[in-house]
Design a protein around this motif. Structure first.
Motif, PDB file in Angstrom:
ATOM      1  N   ILE A   1      53.581  52.190  32.299  1.00  0.00           N
ATOM      2  CA  ILE A   1      51.553  52.483  32.976  1.00  0.00           C
ATOM      3  C   ILE A   1      50.946  51.278  33.112  1.00  0.00           C
ATOM      4  CG2 ILE A   1      50.022  53.860  32.500  1.00  0.00           C
ATOM      5  CD1 ILE A   1      52.350  54.975  35.176  1.00  0.00           C
ATOM      6  N   LEU A   2      50.925  50.623  31.602  1.00  0.00           N
ATOM      7  CA  LEU A   2      50.319  49.531  31.340  1.00  0.00           C
ATOM      8  C   LEU A   2      51.298  47.822  32.165  1.00  0.00           C
ATOM      9  CD1 LEU A   2      48.692  48.312  28.933  1.00  0.00           C
ATOM     10  CD2 LEU A   2      50.424  47.742  27.693  1.00  0.00           C
ATOM     11  N   ALA A   3      52.336  47.963  32.318  1.00  0.00           N
ATOM     12  CA  ALA A   3      52.553  47.263  32.831  1.00  0.00           C
ATOM     13  C   ALA A   3      51.802  47.137  34.703  1.00  0.00           C
ATOM     14  CB  ALA A   3      53.689  47.366  32.928  1.00  0.00           C
ATOM     15  N   LEU A   4      51.484  48.227  34.793  1.00  0.00           N
ATOM     16  CA  LEU A   4      51.372  48.294  36.765  1.00  0.00           C
ATOM     17  C   LEU A   4      50.129  48.299  36.204  1.00  0.00           C
ATOM     18  CD1 LEU A   4      53.730  51.272  37.924  1.00  0.00           C
ATOM     19  CD2 LEU A   4      53.544  48.940  38.984  1.00  0.00           C
ATOM     20  N   GLY A   5      48.182  48.802  35.492  1.00  0.00           N
ATOM     21  CA  GLY A   5      47.466  48.642  35.628  1.00  0.00           C
ATOM     22  C   GLY A   5      47.096  46.991  35.364  1.00  0.00           C
ATOM     23  N   ILE A   6      47.849  46.044  34.250  1.00  0.00           N
ATOM     24  CA  ILE A   6      47.652  44.647  34.622  1.00  0.00           C
ATOM     25  C   ILE A   6      47.861  43.997  35.784  1.00  0.00           C
ATOM     26  CG2 ILE A   6      48.744  42.554  33.390  1.00  0.00           C
ATOM     27  CD1 ILE A   6      49.454  44.338  30.797  1.00  0.00           C
ATOM     28  N   LEU A   7      49.372  44.216  36.542  1.00  0.00           N
ATOM     29  CA  LEU A   7      49.427  43.648  38.108  1.00  0.00           C
ATOM     30  C   LEU A   7      48.179  44.048  38.534  1.00  0.00           C
ATOM     31  CD1 LEU A   7      51.150  42.486  40.040  1.00  0.00           C
ATOM     32  CD2 LEU A   7      52.228  44.328  39.660  1.00  0.00           C
ATOM     33  N   VAL A   8      47.978  45.502  39.132  1.00  0.00           N
ATOM     34  CA  VAL A   8      46.878  45.850  39.840  1.00  0.00           C
ATOM     35  C   VAL A   8      45.502  45.175  39.649  1.00  0.00           C
ATOM     36  CG1 VAL A   8      45.181  47.978  40.223  1.00  0.00           C
ATOM     37  CG2 VAL A   8      47.883  47.767  40.292  1.00  0.00           C
ATOM     38  N   VAL A   9      45.092  45.467  37.984  1.00  0.00           N
ATOM     39  CA  VAL A   9      44.431  43.846  37.418  1.00  0.00           C
ATOM     40  C   VAL A   9      44.186  43.044  38.285  1.00  0.00           C
ATOM     41  CG1 VAL A   9      42.378  43.212  35.346  1.00  0.00           C
ATOM     42  CG2 VAL A   9      43.231  45.211  36.119  1.00  0.00           C
ATOM     43  N   ALA A  10      45.078  42.384  37.830  1.00  0.00           N
ATOM     44  CA  ALA A  10      45.524  40.549  37.954  1.00  0.00           C
ATOM     45  C   ALA A  10      45.501  40.423  39.801  1.00  0.00           C
ATOM     46  CB  ALA A  10      47.410  40.354  38.070  1.00  0.00           C
ATOM     47  N   ILE A  11      45.890  41.723  40.735  1.00  0.00           N
ATOM     48  CA  ILE A  11      45.932  41.795  41.726  1.00  0.00           C
ATOM     49  C   ILE A  11      44.269  41.314  42.377  1.00  0.00           C
ATOM     50  CG2 ILE A  11      46.148  42.429  44.357  1.00  0.00           C
ATOM     51  CD1 ILE A  11      49.500  43.370  43.166  1.00  0.00           C
ATOM     52  N   GLY A  12      43.625  42.406  41.992  1.00  0.00           N
ATOM     53  CA  GLY A  12      42.172  42.345  42.135  1.00  0.00           C
ATOM     54  C   GLY A  12      41.532  41.471  41.697  1.00  0.00           C
ATOM     55  N   LEU A  13      41.032  40.333  41.053  1.00  0.00           N
ATOM     56  CA  LEU A  13      40.684  39.197  40.285  1.00  0.00           C
ATOM     57  C   LEU A  13      41.379  38.539  41.236  1.00  0.00           C
ATOM     58  CD1 LEU A  13      41.134  39.143  36.264  1.00  0.00           C
ATOM     59  CD2 LEU A  13      39.370  39.809  37.627  1.00  0.00           C
ATOM     60  N   ALA A  14      42.974  38.258  42.237  1.00  0.00           N
ATOM     61  CA  ALA A  14      42.921  37.608  42.726  1.00  0.00           C
ATOM     62  C   ALA A  14      42.297  36.936  44.329  1.00  0.00           C
ATOM     63  CB  ALA A  14      44.479  37.894  43.475  1.00  0.00           C
ATOM     64  N   VAL A  15      42.107  38.980  44.703  1.00  0.00           N
ATOM     65  CA  VAL A  15      41.225  39.237  45.736  1.00  0.00           C
ATOM     66  C   VAL A  15      39.125  39.412  45.794  1.00  0.00           C
ATOM     67  CG1 VAL A  15      40.559  41.168  47.812  1.00  0.00           C
ATOM     68  CG2 VAL A  15      42.755  41.387  46.675  1.00  0.00           C
ATOM     69  N   SER A  16      39.263  38.599  44.272  1.00  0.00           N
ATOM     70  CA  SER A  16      37.688  39.216  43.961  1.00  0.00           C
ATOM     71  C   SER A  16      37.141  37.834  44.331  1.00  0.00           C
ATOM     72  CB  SER A  16      37.216  39.978  43.196  1.00  0.00           C
ATOM     73  OG  SER A  16      36.469  39.355  42.483  1.00  0.00           O
ATOM     74  N   ILE A  17      38.269  36.994  43.531  1.00  0.00           N
ATOM     75  CA  ILE A  17      37.812  34.934  43.126  1.00  0.00           C
ATOM     76  C   ILE A  17      37.949  34.543  44.671  1.00  0.00           C
ATOM     77  CG2 ILE A  17      38.240  33.000  41.640  1.00  0.00           C
ATOM     78  CD1 ILE A  17      38.947  35.445  39.943  1.00  0.00           C
ATOM     79  N   GLY A  18      36.738  33.200  44.729  1.00  0.00           N
ATOM     80  CA  GLY A  18      37.589  32.750  45.836  1.00  0.00           C
ATOM     81  C   GLY A  18      35.664  31.894  46.835  1.00  0.00           C
ATOM     82  N   GLU A  19      36.062  31.078  47.282  1.00  0.00           N
ATOM     83  CA  GLU A  19      34.369  30.860  48.228  1.00  0.00           C
ATOM     84  C   GLU A  19      33.868  31.514  47.759  1.00  0.00           C
ATOM     85  OE1 GLU A  19      34.961  28.245  50.950  1.00  0.00           O
ATOM     86  OE2 GLU A  19      36.576  26.853  49.851  1.00  0.00           O
ATOM     87  N   MET A  20      34.173  33.063  48.394  1.00  0.00           N
ATOM     88  CA  MET A  20      33.504  33.840  48.962  1.00  0.00           C
ATOM     89  C   MET A  20      33.100  34.916  47.531  1.00  0.00           C
ATOM     90  SD  MET A  20      32.157  36.976  51.548  1.00  0.00           S
ATOM     91  CE  MET A  20      31.290  35.574  52.478  1.00  0.00           C
ATOM     92  N   ALA A  21      33.026  35.192  46.939  1.00  0.00           N
ATOM     93  CA  ALA A  21      33.348  36.514  45.227  1.00  0.00           C
ATOM     94  C   ALA A  21      33.188  37.294  45.861  1.00  0.00           C
ATOM     95  CB  ALA A  21      32.202  35.938  43.743  1.00  0.00           C
ATOM     96  N   ILE A  22      33.690  38.517  45.765  1.00  0.00           N
ATOM     97  CA  ILE A  22      33.464  40.103  45.955  1.00  0.00           C
ATOM     98  C   ILE A  22      33.745  40.862  45.460  1.00  0.00           C
ATOM     99  CG2 ILE A  22      34.737  41.672  47.512  1.00  0.00           C
ATOM    100  CD1 ILE A  22      35.327  39.305  49.400  1.00  0.00           C
ATOM    101  N   PRO A  23      32.573  42.008  44.760  1.00  0.00           N
ATOM    102  CA  PRO A  23      32.832  42.790  43.220  1.00  0.00           C
ATOM    103  C   PRO A  23      33.906  43.280  43.977  1.00  0.00           C
ATOM    104  CG  PRO A  23      30.213  43.032  44.437  1.00  0.00           C
ATOM    105  CD  PRO A  23      31.677  41.829  45.316  1.00  0.00           C
ATOM    106  N   LEU A  24      34.498  44.090  42.984  1.00  0.00           N
ATOM    107  CA  LEU A  24      35.756  44.981  42.300  1.00  0.00           C
ATOM    108  C   LEU A  24      35.562  46.496  43.446  1.00  0.00           C
ATOM    109  CD1 LEU A  24      37.027  43.860  38.821  1.00  0.00           C
ATOM    110  CD2 LEU A  24      37.887  43.317  41.360  1.00  0.00           C
ATOM    111  N   GLY A  25      34.324  46.876  42.939  1.00  0.00           N
ATOM    112  CA  GLY A  25      34.097  47.540  44.095  1.00  0.00           C
ATOM    113  C   GLY A  25      34.038  47.239  45.381  1.00  0.00           C
ATOM    114  N   THR A  26      33.657  46.703  45.596  1.00  0.00           N
ATOM    115  CA  THR A  26      34.033  46.354  47.276  1.00  0.00           C
ATOM    116  C   THR A  26      35.189  46.173  47.746  1.00  0.00           C
ATOM    117  OG1 THR A  26      31.619  45.028  47.800  1.00  0.00           O
ATOM    118  CG2 THR A  26      32.938  44.896  49.372  1.00  0.00           C
ATOM    119  N   ILE A  27      35.573  46.051  46.926  1.00  0.00           N
ATOM    120  CA  ILE A  27      37.281  45.545  47.117  1.00  0.00           C
ATOM    121  C   ILE A  27      38.226  46.869  47.483  1.00  0.00           C
ATOM    122  CG2 ILE A  27      39.579  44.891  46.028  1.00  0.00           C
ATOM    123  CD1 ILE A  27      38.486  42.695  45.261  1.00  0.00           C
TER     124      ILE A  27
END
Length: 359
Positions: free
Chosen positions: A28-54
Protein backbone atom coordinates in the motif's frame (compact mmCIF):
# COMPACT_ATOMS: atom_id res chain seq x y z
CA UNK A 1 38.38 -20.05 -5.08
CA UNK A 2 35.32 -17.94 -5.58
CA UNK A 3 32.95 -17.74 -2.65
CA UNK A 4 29.82 -19.78 -3.50
CA UNK A 5 27.74 -17.13 -1.77
CA UNK A 6 28.65 -14.74 -4.54
CA UNK A 7 26.26 -14.97 -7.47
CA UNK A 8 26.28 -12.67 -10.44
CA UNK A 9 28.56 -10.19 -8.69
CA UNK A 10 26.59 -9.67 -5.48
CA UNK A 11 26.37 -11.45 -2.14
CA UNK A 12 23.28 -13.56 -1.53
CA UNK A 13 22.31 -12.54 1.97
CA UNK A 14 19.31 -13.77 3.91
CA UNK A 15 16.54 -11.27 4.49
CA UNK A 16 14.09 -12.09 7.30
CA UNK A 17 10.61 -12.95 6.08
CA UNK A 18 7.97 -10.35 6.79
CA UNK A 19 4.50 -11.24 8.05
CA UNK A 20 1.61 -10.87 5.63
CA UNK A 21 0.22 -7.68 7.27
CA UNK A 22 3.63 -6.01 6.94
CA UNK A 23 3.90 -7.02 3.28
CA UNK A 24 0.40 -5.68 2.65
CA UNK A 25 1.29 -2.39 4.36
CA UNK A 26 4.46 -2.08 2.27
CA UNK A 27 2.49 -2.71 -0.91
CA UNK A 28 0.00 0.00 0.00
CA UNK A 29 2.85 2.38 0.82
CA UNK A 30 4.55 1.69 -2.52
CA UNK A 31 1.33 2.27 -4.43
CA UNK A 32 0.77 5.47 -2.48
CA UNK A 33 4.24 6.75 -3.40
CA UNK A 34 3.58 5.94 -7.07
CA UNK A 35 0.22 7.71 -7.01
CA UNK A 36 1.81 10.79 -5.41
CA UNK A 37 4.57 10.80 -8.04
CA UNK A 38 2.03 10.57 -10.86
CA UNK A 39 -0.03 13.32 -9.25
CA UNK A 40 3.04 15.58 -9.12
CA UNK A 41 3.85 14.77 -12.75
CA UNK A 42 0.35 15.80 -13.80
CA UNK A 43 0.45 18.91 -11.62
CA UNK A 44 3.86 20.28 -12.61
CA UNK A 45 4.40 21.99 -15.95
CA UNK A 46 4.18 25.30 -17.74
CA UNK A 47 0.62 25.53 -16.42
CA UNK A 48 0.64 24.43 -12.78
CA UNK A 49 -2.52 22.56 -11.84
CA UNK A 50 -3.56 21.97 -8.21
CA UNK A 51 -3.83 18.37 -7.05
CA UNK A 52 -7.44 18.98 -6.09
CA UNK A 53 -8.27 19.96 -9.66
CA UNK A 54 -6.57 16.80 -10.91
CA UNK A 55 -8.70 14.67 -8.58
CA UNK A 56 -11.84 16.42 -9.82
CA UNK A 57 -10.90 15.88 -13.48
CA UNK A 58 -10.25 12.19 -12.92
CA UNK A 59 -13.49 11.89 -10.99
CA UNK A 60 -15.42 13.54 -13.81
CA UNK A 61 -14.03 11.10 -16.38
CA UNK A 62 -14.09 7.87 -14.36
CA UNK A 63 -16.96 8.32 -11.92
CA UNK A 64 -19.18 10.80 -13.73
CA UNK A 65 -18.95 13.42 -11.00
CA UNK A 66 -20.06 16.91 -11.94
CA UNK A 67 -17.22 19.05 -10.66
CA UNK A 68 -16.78 22.32 -12.49
CA UNK A 69 -13.26 22.83 -13.79
CA UNK A 70 -11.66 24.66 -16.69
CA UNK A 71 -11.96 22.73 -19.97
CA UNK A 72 -8.36 23.70 -20.74
CA UNK A 73 -7.13 22.25 -17.47
CA UNK A 74 -9.20 19.11 -17.93
CA UNK A 75 -7.80 18.66 -21.43
CA UNK A 76 -4.21 19.08 -20.23
CA UNK A 77 -4.76 16.63 -17.39
CA UNK A 78 -6.58 13.90 -19.25
CA UNK A 79 -5.33 14.17 -22.81
CA UNK A 80 -1.68 14.98 -22.18
CA UNK A 81 -0.11 14.70 -18.74
CA UNK A 82 -1.93 11.75 -17.17
CA UNK A 83 -1.42 9.43 -20.13
CA UNK A 84 2.20 10.53 -20.36
CA UNK A 85 2.82 9.82 -16.67
CA UNK A 86 1.16 6.41 -16.74
CA UNK A 87 3.16 5.39 -19.82
CA UNK A 88 6.35 6.54 -18.10
CA UNK A 89 5.49 4.43 -15.04
CA UNK A 90 4.83 1.34 -17.17
CA UNK A 91 8.05 1.87 -19.10
CA UNK A 92 10.18 2.25 -15.98
CA UNK A 93 8.58 -0.78 -14.33
CA UNK A 94 9.07 -3.04 -17.36
CA UNK A 95 12.67 -1.98 -18.00
CA UNK A 96 13.60 -2.39 -14.32
CA UNK A 97 12.13 -5.89 -14.20
CA UNK A 98 13.90 -6.78 -17.43
CA UNK A 99 17.19 -5.70 -15.92
CA UNK A 100 16.63 -7.78 -12.78
CA UNK A 101 15.80 -10.84 -14.87
CA UNK A 102 18.82 -10.47 -17.16
CA UNK A 103 21.23 -9.89 -14.29
CA UNK A 104 20.13 -13.22 -12.80
CA UNK A 105 20.08 -15.17 -16.07
CA UNK A 106 23.47 -13.88 -17.22
CA UNK A 107 24.98 -13.72 -13.71
CA UNK A 108 26.34 -10.30 -14.59
CA UNK A 109 25.65 -7.23 -12.41
CA UNK A 110 26.15 -4.94 -15.43
CA UNK A 111 23.53 -6.62 -17.64
CA UNK A 112 20.52 -4.56 -18.72
CA UNK A 113 17.71 -4.88 -21.30
CA UNK A 114 19.68 -3.28 -24.12
CA UNK A 115 22.39 -5.93 -23.80
CA UNK A 116 20.29 -8.01 -26.20
CA UNK A 117 20.47 -5.38 -28.95
CA UNK A 118 16.73 -4.76 -28.75
CA UNK A 119 17.00 -0.98 -28.48
CA UNK A 120 19.24 -0.74 -31.52
CA UNK A 121 16.89 -2.93 -33.54
CA UNK A 122 13.88 -0.86 -32.49
CA UNK A 123 15.68 2.32 -33.51
CA UNK A 124 16.43 0.88 -36.95
CA UNK A 125 12.81 -0.17 -37.43
CA UNK A 126 11.45 3.23 -36.43
CA UNK A 127 13.91 5.09 -38.63
CA UNK A 128 13.14 2.79 -41.56
CA UNK A 129 9.44 3.70 -41.27
CA UNK A 130 9.95 7.39 -40.54
CA UNK A 131 12.57 8.14 -43.20
CA UNK A 132 12.76 5.27 -45.68
CA UNK A 133 8.98 4.82 -45.83
CA UNK A 134 9.09 1.12 -45.01
CA UNK A 135 5.59 -0.35 -45.04
CA UNK A 136 4.20 2.16 -47.51
CA UNK A 137 2.30 4.05 -44.81
CA UNK A 138 0.60 0.94 -43.42
CA UNK A 139 3.12 0.63 -40.60
CA UNK A 140 3.38 3.23 -37.82
CA UNK A 141 6.67 4.32 -36.29
CA UNK A 142 5.87 2.34 -33.14
CA UNK A 143 5.02 -0.69 -35.24
CA UNK A 144 8.29 -0.37 -37.11
CA UNK A 145 10.18 -0.07 -33.83
CA UNK A 146 8.53 -3.17 -32.45
CA UNK A 147 9.25 -5.12 -35.64
CA UNK A 148 12.88 -4.05 -35.62
CA UNK A 149 13.24 -5.00 -31.96
CA UNK A 150 11.88 -8.49 -32.55
CA UNK A 151 14.14 -9.00 -35.59
CA UNK A 152 17.16 -7.89 -33.57
CA UNK A 153 16.30 -10.20 -30.68
CA UNK A 154 15.79 -13.13 -33.05
CA UNK A 155 19.15 -12.48 -34.68
CA UNK A 156 20.95 -12.21 -31.34
CA UNK A 157 19.30 -15.40 -30.06
CA UNK A 158 20.26 -17.27 -33.23
CA UNK A 159 23.87 -16.12 -32.89
CA UNK A 160 23.99 -16.94 -29.18
CA UNK A 161 22.31 -20.32 -29.62
CA UNK A 162 24.86 -21.25 -32.26
CA UNK A 163 27.61 -20.88 -29.65
CA UNK A 164 25.72 -22.42 -26.72
CA UNK A 165 24.77 -19.07 -25.24
CA UNK A 166 21.14 -20.02 -24.62
CA UNK A 167 21.37 -23.70 -23.88
CA UNK A 168 24.87 -24.29 -22.53
CA UNK A 169 26.74 -23.09 -19.51
CA UNK A 170 28.16 -20.06 -21.31
CA UNK A 171 25.17 -17.73 -21.09
CA UNK A 172 27.58 -14.80 -21.06
CA UNK A 173 28.00 -15.37 -24.79
CA UNK A 174 24.63 -13.77 -25.39
CA UNK A 175 26.19 -10.51 -24.15
CA UNK A 176 28.76 -10.69 -26.93
CA UNK A 177 26.01 -11.55 -29.41
CA UNK A 178 24.02 -8.56 -28.16
CA UNK A 179 27.00 -6.25 -28.60
CA UNK A 180 27.45 -7.47 -32.17
CA UNK A 181 23.75 -7.03 -32.90
CA UNK A 182 23.70 -3.55 -31.38
CA UNK A 183 26.62 -2.44 -33.51
CA UNK A 184 25.03 -3.86 -36.66
CA UNK A 185 21.66 -2.17 -36.17
CA UNK A 186 23.23 1.09 -34.99
CA UNK A 187 25.21 1.14 -38.22
CA UNK A 188 22.05 0.50 -40.24
CA UNK A 189 20.28 3.35 -38.43
CA UNK A 190 23.16 5.73 -39.13
CA UNK A 191 23.23 4.67 -42.78
CA UNK A 192 19.50 5.34 -43.26
CA UNK A 193 19.68 8.73 -41.55
CA UNK A 194 22.81 9.77 -43.43
CA UNK A 195 21.59 8.77 -46.88
CA UNK A 196 17.85 9.50 -46.73
CA UNK A 197 16.99 12.09 -44.07
CA UNK A 198 16.78 15.84 -44.41
CA UNK A 199 17.78 18.15 -41.57
CA UNK A 200 14.34 18.22 -39.97
CA UNK A 201 13.94 14.45 -40.13
CA UNK A 202 17.42 13.91 -38.70
CA UNK A 203 16.57 16.18 -35.77
CA UNK A 204 13.33 14.29 -35.10
CA UNK A 205 15.12 10.95 -35.23
CA UNK A 206 17.81 12.10 -32.82
CA UNK A 207 15.20 13.33 -30.33
CA UNK A 208 13.30 10.03 -30.53
CA UNK A 209 16.46 7.97 -30.18
CA UNK A 210 17.15 9.72 -26.86
CA UNK A 211 13.68 8.89 -25.55
CA UNK A 212 10.53 10.97 -25.88
CA UNK A 213 7.23 10.94 -24.02
CA UNK A 214 5.83 13.87 -25.95
CA UNK A 215 3.55 11.91 -28.28
CA UNK A 216 2.09 9.53 -25.69
CA UNK A 217 -1.69 9.09 -25.83
CA UNK A 218 -4.14 6.69 -24.21
CA UNK A 219 -3.77 3.93 -26.84
CA UNK A 220 -0.08 3.79 -25.90
CA UNK A 221 -1.03 3.35 -22.25
CA UNK A 222 -3.44 0.63 -23.31
CA UNK A 223 -0.49 -1.22 -24.84
CA UNK A 224 2.15 -0.50 -22.19
CA UNK A 225 0.08 -1.33 -19.09
CA UNK A 226 -0.92 -4.91 -20.03
CA UNK A 227 2.64 -5.68 -21.14
CA UNK A 228 4.15 -4.40 -17.87
CA UNK A 229 1.57 -6.08 -15.63
CA UNK A 230 1.53 -9.32 -17.62
CA UNK A 231 5.32 -9.39 -17.68
CA UNK A 232 5.37 -8.93 -13.91
CA UNK A 233 3.00 -11.88 -13.45
CA UNK A 234 5.11 -14.18 -15.65
CA UNK A 235 8.33 -13.10 -13.94
CA UNK A 236 6.91 -13.76 -10.47
CA UNK A 237 5.95 -17.27 -11.54
CA UNK A 238 9.63 -17.85 -12.37
CA UNK A 239 11.06 -16.20 -9.24
CA UNK A 240 12.31 -19.51 -7.83
CA UNK A 241 14.05 -20.34 -11.10
CA UNK A 242 15.74 -16.93 -11.13
CA UNK A 243 17.02 -17.54 -7.59
CA UNK A 244 18.50 -20.82 -8.80
CA UNK A 245 20.12 -19.23 -11.86
CA UNK A 246 21.87 -16.75 -9.58
CA UNK A 247 24.00 -19.67 -8.35
CA UNK A 248 24.73 -20.96 -11.85
CA UNK A 249 23.34 -23.43 -14.35
CA UNK A 250 24.55 -26.49 -12.45
CA UNK A 251 22.70 -25.39 -9.34
CA UNK A 252 19.56 -24.72 -11.38
CA UNK A 253 19.72 -28.19 -12.93
CA UNK A 254 20.25 -29.77 -9.50
CA UNK A 255 17.11 -28.04 -8.26
CA UNK A 256 15.09 -29.44 -11.15
CA UNK A 257 14.83 -26.24 -13.20
CA UNK A 258 14.28 -26.88 -16.95
CA UNK A 259 17.15 -24.59 -17.91
CA UNK A 260 16.64 -24.28 -21.66
CA UNK A 261 12.88 -23.73 -21.49
CA UNK A 262 13.08 -21.20 -18.65
CA UNK A 263 15.85 -19.26 -20.36
CA UNK A 264 13.90 -19.03 -23.60
CA UNK A 265 10.77 -17.91 -21.77
CA UNK A 266 12.53 -15.26 -19.72
CA UNK A 267 14.73 -13.98 -22.55
CA UNK A 268 11.60 -13.75 -24.69
CA UNK A 269 9.77 -11.95 -21.89
CA UNK A 270 12.48 -9.32 -21.49
CA UNK A 271 12.62 -8.89 -25.26
CA UNK A 272 8.85 -8.38 -25.51
CA UNK A 273 8.73 -5.90 -22.64
CA UNK A 274 11.73 -3.92 -23.85
CA UNK A 275 10.57 -3.91 -27.47
CA UNK A 276 7.12 -2.67 -26.48
CA UNK A 277 8.44 0.13 -24.30
CA UNK A 278 11.07 1.21 -26.83
CA UNK A 279 8.43 1.28 -29.56
CA UNK A 280 6.40 3.70 -27.41
CA UNK A 281 8.98 5.99 -25.79
CA UNK A 282 12.20 5.36 -27.71
CA UNK A 283 15.55 4.41 -26.22
CA UNK A 284 15.81 5.02 -22.48
CA UNK A 285 18.98 3.71 -20.89
CA UNK A 286 20.24 2.91 -17.39
CA UNK A 287 16.82 2.16 -15.86
CA UNK A 288 17.28 -1.59 -16.24
CA UNK A 289 20.84 -1.35 -14.95
CA UNK A 290 20.55 0.87 -11.89
CA UNK A 291 17.08 0.19 -10.48
CA UNK A 292 17.56 -3.56 -9.80
CA UNK A 293 20.69 -2.77 -7.80
CA UNK A 294 18.80 -0.21 -5.74
CA UNK A 295 16.04 -2.74 -5.12
CA UNK A 296 18.58 -5.44 -4.25
CA UNK A 297 20.16 -3.11 -1.70
CA UNK A 298 16.77 -2.67 -0.02
CA UNK A 299 15.37 -6.21 -0.01
CA UNK A 300 18.21 -8.56 -0.99
CA UNK A 301 18.54 -10.74 -4.08
CA UNK A 302 15.53 -13.03 -3.56
CA UNK A 303 13.42 -12.50 -6.66
CA UNK A 304 10.06 -12.92 -4.94
CA UNK A 305 10.86 -9.58 -3.30
CA UNK A 306 13.27 -8.14 -5.82
CA UNK A 307 10.87 -8.16 -8.78
CA UNK A 308 7.99 -6.28 -7.10
CA UNK A 309 10.37 -3.72 -5.59
CA UNK A 310 12.14 -3.23 -8.92
CA UNK A 311 8.74 -2.79 -10.57
CA UNK A 312 7.72 -0.02 -8.19
CA UNK A 313 11.08 1.77 -8.02
CA UNK A 314 11.38 1.70 -11.82
CA UNK A 315 7.90 3.17 -12.20
CA UNK A 316 8.54 5.97 -9.69
CA UNK A 317 12.00 6.69 -11.13
CA UNK A 318 10.67 7.17 -14.67
CA UNK A 319 7.82 9.40 -13.52
CA UNK A 320 10.24 11.59 -11.56
CA UNK A 321 12.63 11.65 -14.53
CA UNK A 322 9.75 12.87 -16.69
CA UNK A 323 9.12 15.72 -14.25
CA UNK A 324 12.78 16.71 -14.33
CA UNK A 325 12.84 16.59 -18.15
CA UNK A 326 10.03 19.15 -18.28
CA UNK A 327 11.28 21.65 -15.71
CA UNK A 328 15.10 21.59 -15.77
CA UNK A 329 15.30 23.82 -18.87
CA UNK A 330 12.72 26.63 -19.07
CA UNK A 331 10.47 26.53 -22.14
CA UNK A 332 12.07 23.30 -23.32
CA UNK A 333 11.55 19.58 -22.79
CA UNK A 334 14.61 17.38 -22.59
CA UNK A 335 14.56 13.83 -23.96
CA UNK A 336 13.89 11.59 -21.00
CA UNK A 337 16.86 9.42 -21.94
CA UNK A 338 19.12 12.37 -21.21
CA UNK A 339 17.74 12.64 -17.68
CA UNK A 340 18.01 8.92 -16.94
CA UNK A 341 21.58 8.94 -18.26
CA UNK A 342 22.54 11.90 -16.06
CA UNK A 343 21.43 9.95 -13.01
CA UNK A 344 22.33 6.50 -14.28
CA UNK A 345 25.86 7.11 -15.52
CA UNK A 346 27.29 8.00 -12.06
CA UNK A 347 25.45 5.02 -10.59
CA UNK A 348 26.90 2.80 -13.34
CA UNK A 349 30.39 4.05 -12.51
CA UNK A 350 29.84 3.28 -8.84
CA UNK A 351 28.61 -0.26 -9.62
CA UNK A 352 31.59 -0.81 -11.91
CA UNK A 353 33.94 0.40 -9.19
CA UNK A 354 32.41 -1.89 -6.58
CA UNK A 355 32.55 -4.87 -8.96
CA UNK A 356 36.09 -4.21 -10.24
CA UNK A 357 37.57 -7.19 -8.41
CA UNK A 358 35.00 -9.61 -9.80
CA UNK A 359 34.87 -8.55 -13.50
Amino acid sequence: MRNPAIAGGWTLRAVPALPVPALFALAILALGILVVAIGLAVSIGEMAIPLGTIAKAVGNRLLGTGFTISPIQEGIIWDYRLSRSLAAACCGAALAMSGAILQALLRNPLAEPYVLGISAGASTGAVAVMIAGLGGGALSMSGGAFTGAIIAFTLVCALAAGTGGLTGTGAERIILAGVAGSQLFSALTSYIVTTSANAEQARGVMFWLLGSLGGIRWPDVGLAAPVAIGGFAIAILHARALDAFAFGVDAAVALGIPVTRVRLILFGLTAAMTATMVSIVGSVGFVGLVVPHAARFLVGPGHMRLLPVSFMIGAVFMVLADIVSRIVVPQQILPIGVVTALFGAPAFAFILYKARRRL
